[in-house]
Design an enzyme around this catalytic site. Structure first.
Site, short mmCIF file in Angstrom:
data_model
loop_
_atom_site.label_atom_id
_atom_site.label_comp_id
_atom_site.label_asym_id
_atom_site.label_seq_id
_atom_site.Cartn_x
_atom_site.Cartn_y
_atom_site.Cartn_z
CE LYS A 155 -3.75 -2.57 2.06
NZ LYS A 155 -4.44 -3.05 3.25
CD GLN A 213 -3.38 -4.71 6.37
OE1 GLN A 213 -3.24 -3.75 5.63
NE2 GLN A 213 -4.08 -5.77 6.00
CG ASP A 260 -9.62 -0.63 4.43
OD1 ASP A 260 -9.28 -0.93 3.27
OD2 ASP A 260 -8.90 -0.81 5.42
#
Ligand code: NAP
Length: 283
Positions: free
Chosen positions: A52, A96, A119
Site C-alpha cells: 500500500k 490493517q 476501506d
C-alpha cells in the site's frame, strides 16, 4: 482455454489515471495523505502494508506509517485514531486487519471517521453500499467489478454465485453485483452441496481462503471465475481457492493468484484515498 484476467496490468492503468488527479490536487494546495496503522508483526500484514505504501509513493500520495507493538492497548490505538480523525492534513485512515486478539476490531472500525474510512468498513459506509449510494467503494469487491467492466463481461441478468459472506468481501460483493442487476446466490460454510450452486454460476466469485475448494467439476462450461482468496502454501507460494490449472480449461475468463484481484484491491484503495482528498474541499 480461458482468458487470464490481468489484475496487475489493470491496476497499473487505474493507478496511472489517478496520478493526474493527485497532481491537480497538489496544484490546489492539497497533498493527498493516507495514514496506515499496523499493530504487531504479522508477516502477511507487513507485506500488505508495504504494498500500500509503495502504491502511495508511485502516485505521489503521502503515506504515514504507524507501526505499533503487539502489546498496544485498545485505548492507545483508539487515541491514535482520534488524533488522525481530527488532523485535517490526513485524508484516509487504514488500520490493517487482523488486530491482536486483545483489541476489538469492531471498536476500531467504528472509531475511524466515516469520511476518512478508505476501506469502507465503517457501518455508515456499509449502509451506503447497501443502498447503492456510496462515497467509498469496498476495495476488493469494487476491484472485481472494475475487472468485469474492463473485460466487457456482462453482468445484468447473469447468475452470479459468491462463495463467502464476510463483511469485507462476500457481502459487499453481493451488493455490487446486485446493483448491476445480476441474480446473486451467496454460499458459506453451512451451504449444503456447494457444487450444486457453483455449477449454475455464469460468474463465480470465490472468497473463502481454502486451497483447492473450487475444482473443475464445480464450474460450468464458459463461466467467469474470479478467485479472491490468498492462501500461502508451505512452499511459500501464493494460491487462491480455485484449482487454476484445471478450471482455466473450462472457464471463459479466470483470475490468477497472485496477479488477479489483489492488485485491484490496492488500486481501489488509492482511488478512495484520492476521493477523500477531493472531499477535503467540502469539509
Ligand atoms: P473470512 O472472513 O474468513 O470469510 C470466509 C468465508 O468463507 C466465510 O463466510 C465462511 O463461511 C466461508 N467458508 C468457509 N469455509 C467454507 C466452505 N467450505 N464452503 C463455503 N464457504 C466457506 O475471509 P475474508 O476476509 O472474506 O477473505 C476471504 C479470502 O479472501 C481469504 O483468503 C483472504 O485472504 C482473501 N482476501 C483477499 C483480498 C484481496 O485483495 N485479494 C482481500 C481480502 C481478503 P461462514 O460465514 O459460514 O463462516
Amino acid at each position: 482455454m480461458a482468458v487470464i484476467i490481468d489484475g496487475k496490468a489493470l491496476s497499473a492503468k487505474l493507478k496511472n489515471n489517478l496520478k493526474d488527479e493527485v497532481e491537480a490536487l497538489k496544484g490546489e494546495g492539497i497533498e493527498t495523505c493516507l495514514a496506515v496503522i499496523i499493530v504487531g508483526d504479522n508477516p502477511a500484514s507487513r507485506v500488505y502494508v508495504n504494498n500500500k505504501k509503495k502504491s502511495c509513493a508511485e502516485l505521489g500520495i503521502k503515506s504515514l506509517e504507524y507501526a505499533l507493538p503487539e502489546d498496544t492497548t485498545e485505548e492507545e490505538l483508539l487515541s491514535l485514531i482520534d488524533e488522525l480523525n481530527s488532523d485535517d492534513s490526513v485524508d484516509g485512515i487504514l488500520c490493517q486487519l487482523p488486530l491482536p486478539k486483545h483489541i476489538c476490531e469492531k471498536n476500531v472500525i467504528n472509531s475511524i471517521s466515516p469520511r476518512k474510512d478508505v476501506d469502507a468498513f465503517h457501518p455508515e459506509n456499509v449502509g451506503h453500499i447497501m443502498i447503492g449510494d456510496y462515497t467509498f467503494l469496498p476495495c476488493t469487491p469494487a476491484g472485481v467489478m472494475e475487472m468485469l467492466k474492463e473485460y466487457e463481461i456482462e453482468i445484468a441478468g447473469k447468475n452470479c454465485v459468491v462463495v463467502g459472506r464476510s463483511n469485507i468481501v462476500g457481502k459487499p460483493m453481493t451488493m455490487l453485483l446486485l446493483k448491476e442487476n445480476a441474480t446473486v446466490t451467496v454460499c458459506h460454510s453451512r451451504t449444503k452441496d456447494l457444487a450444486s450452486f457453483t455449477r449454475e454460476a455464469d460468474i463465480l466469485v470465490s472468497a473463502v481462503g481454502k486451497v483447492g475448494l473450487i475444482t473443475a467439476d464445480m464450474v460450468k462450461e464458459n463461466a467467469v471465475v474470479i478467485d479472491v482468496a490468498i492462501n500461502r502454501l508451505e512452499s511459500g507460494k501464493l494460491c487462491g481457492d480455485v484449482d487454476f490449472e484445471n478450471v482455466k480449461e473450462k472457464a471463459s475468463f479466470i483470475t490468477p493468484v497472485p496477479g488477479g484481484v489483489g492488485p485491484m484491491t490496492i488500486a481501489v484503495l488509492m482511488k478512495n484515498t484520492v476521493k477523500a482528498a477531493e472531499n477535503r474541499k467540502n469539509r
